[in-house]
Design a protein around this motif. Sequence first.
Motif, PDB file in Angstrom:
ATOM      1  N   VAL A   1      32.890  50.734  55.096  1.00 19.15           N
ATOM      2  CA  VAL A   1      32.619  51.450  53.729  1.00 19.15           C
ATOM      3  C   VAL A   1      33.991  50.195  53.305  1.00 19.15           C
ATOM      4  CG1 VAL A   1      33.825  53.584  52.640  1.00 19.15           C
ATOM      5  CG2 VAL A   1      32.605  52.966  55.267  1.00 19.15           C
ATOM      6  N   ASP A   2      32.917  49.216  52.092  1.00 19.30           N
ATOM      7  CA  ASP A   2      33.983  48.709  51.619  1.00 19.30           C
ATOM      8  C   ASP A   2      34.408  49.614  49.870  1.00 19.30           C
ATOM      9  OD1 ASP A   2      33.692  46.275  52.918  1.00 19.30           O
ATOM     10  OD2 ASP A   2      32.226  45.620  51.615  1.00 19.30           O
ATOM     11  N   PRO A   3      35.385  49.044  48.911  1.00 15.74           N
ATOM     12  CA  PRO A   3      35.275  50.303  48.355  1.00 15.74           C
ATOM     13  C   PRO A   3      34.580  50.511  46.887  1.00 15.74           C
ATOM     14  CG  PRO A   3      37.499  48.713  48.648  1.00 15.74           C
ATOM     15  CD  PRO A   3      35.646  48.556  49.393  1.00 15.74           C
ATOM     16  N   PRO A   4      33.230  51.110  46.675  1.00 12.83           N
ATOM     17  CA  PRO A   4      32.605  51.325  45.655  1.00 12.83           C
ATOM     18  C   PRO A   4      32.506  50.281  44.212  1.00 12.83           C
ATOM     19  CG  PRO A   4      33.672  53.345  45.713  1.00 12.83           C
ATOM     20  CD  PRO A   4      34.084  52.288  46.786  1.00 12.83           C
ATOM     21  N   GLY A   5      31.807  49.490  43.826  1.00  9.03           N
ATOM     22  CA  GLY A   5      31.964  49.145  42.505  1.00  9.03           C
ATOM     23  C   GLY A   5      33.106  50.233  41.069  1.00  9.03           C
ATOM     24  N   GLN A   6      33.872  49.841  40.937  1.00  9.96           N
ATOM     25  CA  GLN A   6      34.563  50.999  40.285  1.00  9.96           C
ATOM     26  C   GLN A   6      35.265  50.034  38.543  1.00  9.96           C
ATOM     27  OE1 GLN A   6      38.569  51.760  41.866  1.00  9.96           O
ATOM     28  NE2 GLN A   6      37.241  51.240  43.865  1.00  9.96           N
ATOM     29  N   VAL A   7      35.340  50.308  37.826  1.00  3.86           N
ATOM     30  CA  VAL A   7      36.174  50.154  36.040  1.00  3.86           C
ATOM     31  C   VAL A   7      37.259  48.513  36.486  1.00  3.86           C
ATOM     32  CG1 VAL A   7      36.488  50.935  33.751  1.00  3.86           C
ATOM     33  CG2 VAL A   7      34.890  51.953  35.202  1.00  3.86           C
ATOM     34  N   THR A   8      36.980  47.816  35.681  1.00  5.18           N
ATOM     35  CA  THR A   8      37.188  47.095  35.709  1.00  5.18           C
ATOM     36  C   THR A   8      38.609  47.252  33.951  1.00  5.18           C
ATOM     37  OG1 THR A   8      36.812  44.560  37.246  1.00  5.18           O
ATOM     38  CG2 THR A   8      38.231  44.129  35.203  1.00  5.18           C
TER      39      THR A   8
ATOM     40  N   SER B   1      29.653  47.942  35.739  1.00  2.00           N
ATOM     41  CA  SER B   1      28.598  47.851  36.427  1.00  2.00           C
ATOM     42  C   SER B   1      27.692  49.277  36.932  1.00  2.00           C
ATOM     43  CB  SER B   1      27.460  47.003  37.241  1.00  2.00           C
ATOM     44  OG  SER B   1      28.740  46.641  38.814  1.00  2.00           O
ATOM     45  N   GLU B   2      29.230  50.129  36.922  1.00  2.00           N
ATOM     46  CA  GLU B   2      28.733  51.842  36.928  1.00  2.00           C
ATOM     47  C   GLU B   2      30.192  52.644  36.212  1.00  2.00           C
ATOM     48  OE1 GLU B   2      27.896  52.455  41.717  1.00  2.00           O
ATOM     49  OE2 GLU B   2      26.136  51.525  41.448  1.00  2.00           O
ATOM     50  N   ASN B   3      29.617  52.997  36.009  1.00  2.00           N
ATOM     51  CA  ASN B   3      31.644  54.091  35.384  1.00  2.00           C
ATOM     52  C   ASN B   3      31.589  54.909  36.342  1.00  2.00           C
ATOM     53  OD1 ASN B   3      32.869  54.340  33.391  1.00  2.00           O
ATOM     54  ND2 ASN B   3      32.271  56.696  32.034  1.00  2.00           N
ATOM     55  N   ARG B   4      32.403  54.031  37.157  1.00  2.00           N
ATOM     56  CA  ARG B   4      33.518  55.123  38.147  1.00  2.00           C
ATOM     57  C   ARG B   4      35.129  54.590  38.063  1.00  2.00           C
ATOM     58  NH1 ARG B   4      30.782  52.920  41.789  1.00  2.00           N
ATOM     59  NH2 ARG B   4      29.259  55.104  42.809  1.00  2.00           N
ATOM     60  N   THR B   5      35.814  56.033  38.387  1.00  2.00           N
ATOM     61  CA  THR B   5      37.101  55.624  38.437  1.00  2.00           C
ATOM     62  C   THR B   5      37.741  56.290  39.110  1.00  2.00           C
ATOM     63  OG1 THR B   5      37.261  55.620  35.963  1.00  2.00           O
ATOM     64  CG2 THR B   5      39.456  55.293  37.390  1.00  2.00           C
ATOM     65  N   LYS B   6      38.400  55.424  40.509  1.00  2.00           N
ATOM     66  CA  LYS B   6      38.579  56.266  41.712  1.00  2.00           C
ATOM     67  C   LYS B   6      39.912  56.683  41.247  1.00  2.00           C
ATOM     68  CE  LYS B   6      39.958  54.841  46.333  1.00  2.00           C
ATOM     69  NZ  LYS B   6      41.010  56.123  46.518  1.00  2.00           N
ATOM     70  N   VAL B   7      40.030  58.230  42.495  1.00  2.00           N
ATOM     71  CA  VAL B   7      40.255  58.800  42.298  1.00  2.00           C
ATOM     72  C   VAL B   7      41.187  59.236  43.436  1.00  2.00           C
ATOM     73  CG1 VAL B   7      39.794  61.080  41.375  1.00  2.00           C
ATOM     74  CG2 VAL B   7      41.479  60.981  40.880  1.00  2.00           C
ATOM     75  N   ASP B   8      42.722  59.437  43.615  1.00  2.00           N
ATOM     76  CA  ASP B   8      42.726  59.954  45.381  1.00  2.00           C
ATOM     77  C   ASP B   8      42.545  62.047  45.290  1.00  2.00           C
ATOM     78  OD1 ASP B   8      43.890  57.612  45.640  1.00  2.00           O
ATOM     79  OD2 ASP B   8      45.912  58.356  45.177  1.00  2.00           O
ATOM     80  N   LEU B   9      42.437  62.883  47.260  1.00  2.00           N
ATOM     81  CA  LEU B   9      41.932  63.407  46.762  1.00  2.00           C
ATOM     82  C   LEU B   9      42.744  64.963  46.143  1.00  2.00           C
ATOM     83  CD1 LEU B   9      39.219  65.359  48.228  1.00  2.00           C
ATOM     84  CD2 LEU B   9      40.467  65.396  50.232  1.00  2.00           C
TER      85      LEU B   9
ATOM     86  N   LYS C   1      32.465  40.352  40.399  1.00  2.00           N
ATOM     87  CA  LYS C   1      34.079  40.598  41.318  1.00  2.00           C
ATOM     88  C   LYS C   1      34.862  41.337  39.933  1.00  2.00           C
ATOM     89  CE  LYS C   1      38.297  40.227  43.609  1.00  2.00           C
ATOM     90  NZ  LYS C   1      38.346  40.800  44.913  1.00  2.00           N
ATOM     91  N   VAL C   2      34.545  40.782  39.138  1.00  2.00           N
ATOM     92  CA  VAL C   2      34.572  41.183  37.988  1.00  2.00           C
ATOM     93  C   VAL C   2      33.796  42.719  37.217  1.00  2.00           C
ATOM     94  CG1 VAL C   2      35.061  41.292  34.874  1.00  2.00           C
ATOM     95  CG2 VAL C   2      35.293  39.170  36.517  1.00  2.00           C
ATOM     96  N   TYR C   3      32.846  42.453  37.558  1.00  2.00           N
ATOM     97  CA  TYR C   3      31.825  44.270  36.444  1.00  2.00           C
ATOM     98  C   TYR C   3      32.401  45.478  37.965  1.00  2.00           C
ATOM     99  CZ  TYR C   3      30.872  42.108  32.483  1.00  2.00           C
ATOM    100  OH  TYR C   3      30.720  41.662  31.040  1.00  2.00           O
ATOM    101  N   SER C   4      32.536  44.787  39.275  1.00  2.00           N
ATOM    102  CA  SER C   4      33.039  46.023  40.671  1.00  2.00           C
ATOM    103  C   SER C   4      33.970  45.699  40.792  1.00  2.00           C
ATOM    104  CB  SER C   4      31.280  45.601  40.999  1.00  2.00           C
ATOM    105  OG  SER C   4      30.462  45.468  40.336  1.00  2.00           O
ATOM    106  N   GLY C   5      34.542  45.302  40.431  1.00  2.00           N
ATOM    107  CA  GLY C   5      35.890  45.417  41.469  1.00  2.00           C
ATOM    108  C   GLY C   5      37.106  46.104  40.928  1.00  2.00           C
ATOM    109  N   GLY C   6      37.500  46.738  39.752  1.00  2.00           N
ATOM    110  CA  GLY C   6      38.480  48.070  39.300  1.00  2.00           C
ATOM    111  C   GLY C   6      39.134  46.991  39.322  1.00  2.00           C
ATOM    112  N   LEU C   7      38.866  45.431  39.032  1.00  2.00           N
ATOM    113  CA  LEU C   7      40.661  44.836  38.017  1.00  2.00           C
ATOM    114  C   LEU C   7      41.227  44.795  36.819  1.00  2.00           C
ATOM    115  CD1 LEU C   7      38.896  41.394  38.112  1.00  2.00           C
ATOM    116  CD2 LEU C   7      39.741  42.775  39.728  1.00  2.00           C
ATOM    117  N   THR C   8      42.286  44.894  36.791  1.00  2.00           N
ATOM    118  CA  THR C   8      43.496  45.339  36.043  1.00  2.00           C
ATOM    119  C   THR C   8      43.691  43.925  35.236  1.00  2.00           C
ATOM    120  OG1 THR C   8      43.749  47.552  36.791  1.00  2.00           O
ATOM    121  CG2 THR C   8      45.124  46.205  35.525  1.00  2.00           C
ATOM    122  N   ILE C   9      43.805  43.850  34.158  1.00  2.00           N
ATOM    123  CA  ILE C   9      43.478  42.540  33.641  1.00  2.00           C
ATOM    124  C   ILE C   9      44.635  42.594  32.756  1.00  2.00           C
ATOM    125  CG2 ILE C   9      43.156  39.692  32.725  1.00  2.00           C
ATOM    126  CD1 ILE C   9      40.123  41.394  33.789  1.00  2.00           C
TER     127      ILE C   9
END
Length: 764
Positions: A63-70, A85-93, A327-335
Motif C-alpha cells: 500500500v504505497d501512497p497514491p499519486g498526489q499533487v506536487t 498525473s492525478e489531481n489528488r490531495t491527501k487528507v486525514d480522516l 516522482k514529481v508528478y505523483s509524489g506530492g512534493l512541496t517545492i
Amino acid sequence: MAQRKNPLFDTATVLGKIIAFLGVSAVCGVLVAGLLVPAAAVTGSSASGSIQFFDTLPSELTVDPPGQVTKILAADNSQIASLYSENRTKVDLKNMSPFVKNAVIAIEDNRFYEHGGVDTTGILRALVSTAQGKKQGASTITQQYVNNVINESLVAEGKTDQVLLNGVNKGVGDKLREMKLAIALEKKMTKDQILEGYLNIVFFNSNAYGIEAASKYFFSTTAKDLTLPQAALLAGLVNNPSGYDPISNPKSAKVRRDLVLAAMLRYGKIDKAAYDAAVKTPVTTKVTQPRQGCAYASQAQYFCDYVLHTILNNPAYGATQEDRVKKVYSGGLTIKTTLDPRLQSPAQAQADAIAGSNPDKWGASLITVQPGTGKILSMAQNTRMLAGQSSFATTYNFNVDRKDANGNDLGGAGGFQPGSTMKPVTFSAWLKEGKALNTVVPAYNRVYPLDYPWKTTCQAVTGAFNDAEEYLGAAPTLQNNDEGYYRNMPVNYGLYNSINTATYASAAMLDDFCDIQRMADALKMHNGEGKDKLDMSTLSSLLGPYNVSPLTMASAFATFSAEGTYCEPMAVTSVTDAQGKALPAQTQNCQKDAISPDVAKGVNYVLQDVLKQGSGWQMPKVGAPAAAKTGTNNYNSQTWVVGYTKGLATAAYFGEALEDPSQRLGRDVTINGKFYPVVDGSQIAGVMWGQYMQQVAGLYNTSEFAEPPANLLSAPQPVQRDPVPQPTQSSTGGSNSTTPETTAPSSQPTTSTTANNNGKKKNG
C-alpha cells in the motif's frame, strides 16, 4: 446428439451459479475458511489453521501512497503552480466531514466495522439477489480499497491495460485474490486507516481523485466542510462516476444522492429531519477547474518551468528521466523556491507594459538575483506559454540558458548579444592590474595593426593574428556612436559614457590581455547555450558579440554588488515529500573573493556614474544608490541594462528574442506608440529597469557602495602608450552604418581594426 447438462450444475441456472461459486471456493479451501471467520476471530488471538495461513500470506499488496499533487511555492509560501498525473490531495480522516464517512459506509458497506475484510452476509445477500435476477455488489470497502491500490500500482507502472474494474473485466480468480488480500489487509491496518486510504484513493472524476480533490472540484470546498447533501452526492458518485455526474447528469445524481440519504437514515446515521431537509436540497455544483502545470501558474510561468526542469534534471530524484517525472508528478512534493512575489508582480507588469500591444512581437524580460546569495527573486517576460493567454506566446524562456549544466533542454532562448554591458569585464581587468580608474587613455586610437604589441601570457592569445577585415568583414576603423570622442580621456569617463575606443585603449594598455579572460571566468560568464565559457581572446569579444542569458549577466553584476563574492544562481530552497521528509534541494554556493573586493568597489564606483552622467542618465532614478551599464547590439535589435543596488541585481532586456537579430533593425520603428530613430539600451530596457527598481529596491539592502582604495581612485600621472598612426579622414557614418555584426570567433586570437559600436555617449 448433444449430451444434456445436469441442471443442478448448469451455470446458466441460479442454483448452478451458486454451486459453481462454492466449487471454486472449495478449491481454495483456506480462503473459504477465512471468509467464514467473523471479524473478531480474524483479529483475535485464537487462530485456526486457516487464520495462520492468512498471517503468512506473501506480501502481494504494497500500500504505497497514491499519486498526489506536487506544489511549487514562492518564498512566502504562496502557490505558484501544482503538478500532478492525478489531481489528488491527501487528507486525514479527522479532517473529513462526518457526513461523508457515514454516507460512504451506509451506501457501500454498512457492516464495515463488523466484518474482517470480506462480508459473508453481503455475499449471500448478493447471491440471493442474483438468483432473483437483480444485480447487487458484495465488495466491502476494504475490497474496493484493495482493488484501487492494485489499479493505482498498475497505472504507476504504465500497465493501464491490466487495470481491473468492478463488474467489468474481473474473473472469479481476480475476485478471490481480492478477497484474500482484503482479509490480509485487515490484519495490518485499522478500520479507520482503511477508510481513510479508500477515501483518498477512490476515483470521482478525471479531474478529481480522492475526497479532497472531489470536494474542491464539484463544490469549491474542502472535505472537512462538506454539507450533508454534498457528502451524500459524492458518496453516491463512487459507484458510477459517469452516470451520476452532477454536472452532466444532475437528475441521475439526485436520485442516487437521495438513495444514499435513505441508507443513512435506515442505518441511523442521520435523523428524519436531516433527511427531509437534505432531499429537498437541489443538486447544485460550484466547479473549480484544476489548472495543473506551469502553463497555468498563478505567477511566474517561466520561473516555474525553470524550477521544474531543475528538479527533473537532478539524478537525486531518480535514476532515469521517467523515474524523476513520476516522482514529481505523483509524489506530492512541496517545492519551496526563492521567488519573491513582491518583486515578481511589478517585474511582470513592467515586462508586459514596455512594449504595449506589441504587434511586432518585440521581446522584453526582467530577472533579479540577490547579491551574496544567488537567489533568483523574480523572472518575468512579456509572453505567455499558451496562445490563448496572450497574442505573443512561446515556451521559450528569455532569461535562462538554452541548456542547463547537465545538457538537458531547459527551453531557454539561448541568450542575446549583451553589447556594451560586457565593457565592465575589461575595466575589471584594468583595476585588477592596479591601474587607477582615472588614468587617461588614448581613445583617439581607431586602428590596431596586425603587428600591434599586445601583452599576453596565456596560450589562448598566443600566435599570429588573423587578418581582421577578412575575418570580420569590418570597416577600416573603430567607431564610436558620436563624433567628438576620439581623444584622450580617463578610463572611467570612457566606461560610463560607453566609448568603444576607450575600452580598446584600456585593453591595449593592460600588462596582460589575458586578464580579461580571467575576469570573465571569475564572473562565470558563459554562452547562452549554457555549456562553454566566453572566449575573450578576440578583440570583438570586448563588446559583447556572443549570446549570453540575462540570468548570467545579472549574476555577474551581482558579484560587483557583493564586493567580489560570486554566487551560483539558485531557485529551490527546500523540497519535502508527501510524508514531510526532506529531499535534496539546491544549496547556496558562493565563492568569496571570486574577484578582488577592491576591483568590485572600483566597478561600483564608476557604474554609478552611468546613471548620474553617463549613457543611462535619462533613465528613471531608483531613489537609492545604484549602478548600471547599458548595452546595444549592432542592429539596435537587442538592447540591455544590467544594474544593481546593494540588495538587488537586475538584468533588463528588450529586443528581438526569437529570430535572427540581424534580420530586424531597431531603427525607424514605432514601439508602444512612440517612434524611435534608433533603439538603444537606455530608452526601453532602461525605462523598464528604472521603473521596476524604483518600486522594489527598498525591499532589500539600499546602503551606499564602499569606495575603492586610494590607489585605484587616482593615478599619480597620466600613463599612455605611444599612439599608433591614425587615419587622416574621420568616419561620419551613423551609429551602426560602419560596423559589422559580430560573428563566431575563430580558433585563433584576432585583432580588429573595428569593433561593433555598442559604446554610445549618454545613450549606449
